[in-house]
Design an enzyme around this catalytic site. Structure first.
Site, PDB file in Angstrom:
ATOM      1  N   ASN A 112       0.673  -0.847  -0.440  1.00  0.00           N
ATOM      2  CA  ASN A 112       0.309   0.165  -0.084  1.00  0.00           C
ATOM      3  C   ASN A 112       1.035   1.070   0.244  1.00  0.00           C
ATOM      4  O   ASN A 112       0.693   2.030   0.712  1.00  0.00           O
ATOM      5  CB  ASN A 112      -0.895   0.100   0.802  1.00  0.00           C
ATOM      6  CG  ASN A 112      -1.912   1.116   1.251  1.00  0.00           C
ATOM      7  OD1 ASN A 112      -2.653   1.394   1.961  1.00  0.00           O
ATOM      8  ND2 ASN A 112      -2.769   1.245  -0.364  1.00  0.00           N
ATOM      9  N   ARG A 163       8.686   7.028  -1.949  1.00  0.00           N
ATOM     10  CA  ARG A 163       8.562   6.766  -0.483  1.00  0.00           C
ATOM     11  C   ARG A 163       8.781   5.606  -0.455  1.00  0.00           C
ATOM     12  O   ARG A 163       9.436   5.438   1.300  1.00  0.00           O
ATOM     13  CB  ARG A 163       6.617   6.825  -0.070  1.00  0.00           C
ATOM     14  CG  ARG A 163       6.807   7.374   1.325  1.00  0.00           C
ATOM     15  CD  ARG A 163       5.513   7.465   1.550  1.00  0.00           C
ATOM     16  NE  ARG A 163       4.822   6.690   2.144  1.00  0.00           N
ATOM     17  CZ  ARG A 163       4.209   6.098   3.741  1.00  0.00           C
ATOM     18  NH1 ARG A 163       5.254   6.332   4.526  1.00  0.00           N
ATOM     19  NH2 ARG A 163       3.136   5.151   3.475  1.00  0.00           N
ATOM     20  N   ARG A 196       3.568  -0.341   8.410  1.00  0.00           N
ATOM     21  CA  ARG A 196       4.245  -1.379   8.547  1.00  0.00           C
ATOM     22  C   ARG A 196       5.553  -1.500  10.185  1.00  0.00           C
ATOM     23  O   ARG A 196       5.750  -2.626  10.111  1.00  0.00           O
ATOM     24  CB  ARG A 196       4.943  -1.259   7.878  1.00  0.00           C
ATOM     25  CG  ARG A 196       3.866  -0.622   6.299  1.00  0.00           C
ATOM     26  CD  ARG A 196       4.388  -0.149   5.259  1.00  0.00           C
ATOM     27  NE  ARG A 196       3.351   0.646   4.219  1.00  0.00           N
ATOM     28  CZ  ARG A 196       3.364   1.498   4.179  1.00  0.00           C
ATOM     29  NH1 ARG A 196       3.498   2.305   5.308  1.00  0.00           N
ATOM     30  NH2 ARG A 196       2.242   2.156   3.490  1.00  0.00           N
ATOM     31  N   LYS A 236       1.492 -11.860  -1.622  1.00  0.00           N
ATOM     32  CA  LYS A 236       1.834 -10.657  -3.051  1.00  0.00           C
ATOM     33  C   LYS A 236       3.455 -10.994  -2.554  1.00  0.00           C
ATOM     34  O   LYS A 236       4.252 -10.584  -3.097  1.00  0.00           O
ATOM     35  CB  LYS A 236       1.377  -9.395  -3.418  1.00  0.00           C
ATOM     36  CG  LYS A 236       1.289  -8.913  -4.457  1.00  0.00           C
ATOM     37  CD  LYS A 236       2.792  -8.202  -4.603  1.00  0.00           C
ATOM     38  CE  LYS A 236       3.661  -7.334  -4.935  1.00  0.00           C
ATOM     39  NZ  LYS A 236       5.143  -6.439  -4.883  1.00  0.00           N
ATOM     40  N   PRO A 278       4.411 -12.829  -8.696  1.00  0.00           N
ATOM     41  CA  PRO A 278       3.636 -12.161  -7.728  1.00  0.00           C
ATOM     42  C   PRO A 278       2.642 -11.346  -8.353  1.00  0.00           C
ATOM     43  O   PRO A 278       2.772 -10.959  -9.053  1.00  0.00           O
ATOM     44  CB  PRO A 278       4.616 -10.859  -8.000  1.00  0.00           C
ATOM     45  CG  PRO A 278       5.954 -11.253  -7.911  1.00  0.00           C
ATOM     46  CD  PRO A 278       6.013 -12.194  -9.021  1.00  0.00           C
ATOM     47  N   ASP A 322      -0.137  -8.260  -8.156  1.00  0.00           N
ATOM     48  CA  ASP A 322      -0.330  -6.369  -7.703  1.00  0.00           C
ATOM     49  C   ASP A 322      -1.492  -6.788  -9.243  1.00  0.00           C
ATOM     50  O   ASP A 322      -2.011  -6.658  -9.935  1.00  0.00           O
ATOM     51  CB  ASP A 322       1.129  -6.151  -7.489  1.00  0.00           C
ATOM     52  CG  ASP A 322       1.633  -5.976  -9.246  1.00  0.00           C
ATOM     53  OD1 ASP A 322       0.993  -6.726 -10.288  1.00  0.00           O
ATOM     54  OD2 ASP A 322       2.692  -5.624  -8.931  1.00  0.00           O
TER      55      ASP A 322
END
Length: 307
Positions: free
Chosen positions: A142, A147, A202, A245, A262, A264
């Site tokens: 997310n 970032r 996180r 994922k 993966p 996404d």
DNA sequence: AAACAGGCCTAAA
DNA sequence: TTTAGGCCTGTT
């Protein structure tokens, strides 16, 4: 003593006190695609480099830059010994991508996939440090790439080891560099410390992973020894904050396997857009992860061209 | 300004 | 077993 199929010659030298290793390589190797496909977060393009492309970064507690010119790859700030022991494999220069590509084509002959493969030619899947991969992809959830990079840089600066960069200014290392922090130093820093580094929700996931890594409950060698993909995925999912994922990415980029695929938001889009409903990425076989990278890159480039 | 970003957790059916 | 809502922060 050349042991890798596509490496034609390796020579060493020194340029303004920076030792380098220069590799002549047959086949295509696209540094830009490799560093820009979202698999790694610690490489930056060197502005105003005299090379066709050059990136500077930190891996395995070392600062280095990689440049490409035609079929030559130059690694700055390293030694011949480190090249054979670390970078040959890290950069997948020991991998025969022509063989991988033809294996993939034998599994899937859809036009869109052939196009994607052509478009993504030269992408390499790096072999990153397992802990760094686990931690980085927990952070990636997310989240967006700028970032993610910012958070990882902040963690490295505050919790990693300082790396000497003297002489590497021309290769893009203007400031101090720091290694990716170990699980031990992250765990010791604690959840609040990580939260203050803007990791957000996180933080507790990272701490959980670090704690399990430290205690041996999460054992990288054991993970690498698991033959079956689903078992390895489940094992990683013991960590809070690691779902399917994130586990797939960690396994593909940090645990020496090519079969994870993966899925996404981008890949969901790709699968819906171009493939039948009953198509399973499992049919790509043991190199499914490479196919995923081609398709991912393809879809993102289409988006860029449309702009 | 509201939505979104390479998801995952938790609670509720 | 599946589904909705919430989550830190930064950017557009």
């Amino acid at each position: 003593m050349v042991t890798a199929a596509n490496v034609k010659s390796v020579i060493t030298g020194s340029e303004e006190n920076i030792p380098f290793v220069k590799i002549k390589y047959s086949g295509s190797y696209d540094l830009s695609k490799t560093f820009d496909c979202g698999q790694c977060f610690r490489w930056e393009r060197v502005p105003d480099s005299p090379h066709e492309a050059e990136f500077v970064g930190v891996a395995f507690e070392k600062l280095l830059s990689v440049a490409s010119d035609g079929n030559t790859i130059t690694i700055y700030n390293t030694t011949l010994e480190d090249f054979w022991h670390i970078w040959l494999h890290y950069f997948a220069l020991d991998e025969d991508y022509d063989a991988i590509d033809s294996e993939l084509l034998s599994k899937c002959n859809e036009k869109v996939f052939r196009d994607a493969m052509m478009c993504g030619k030269g992408i390499r899947i790096l072999h990153q440090d397992p802990w760094e991969a686990v931690c980085s992809f927990i952070i990636s959830q997310n989240n967006n790439i700028p970032r993610i990079k910012k958070i990882i840089n902040a963690m490295s600066k505050n919790l990693g080891k300082r790396i000497d960069c003297s002489g590497m200014e021309k290769h893009g290392a203007s400031e101090d560099a720091y290694s990716f922090p170990t699980a031990g130093s992250i765990f010791a820093a604690g959840e609040k410390y990580l939260y203050d580094l803007k990791t957000g929700f996180r933080a507790r996931y990272i701490i959980d992973a670090a704690s399990k890594w430290e205690s041996g409950e999460l054992d990288p060698e054991y993970i690498k020894s698991i033959p079956e993909l689903n078992s390895a995925t489940e094992y990683l999912c013991k960590v809070k904050g690691i779902g399917k994922k994130v586990a797939s990415c960690a396994l593909l980029f940090g645990f020496e396997r090519y079969d994870p695929f993966p899925i996404d938001v981008w890949m969901k889009r790709v699968l819906q857009k171009y493939f039948d409903k009953d198509f399973s990425p499992l049919s790509f076989g043991k190199y499914a992860g490479v196919a995923q990278q081609y398709l991912f890159d393809y879809e993102r480039n289409l988006g860029n061209e449309a702009k």
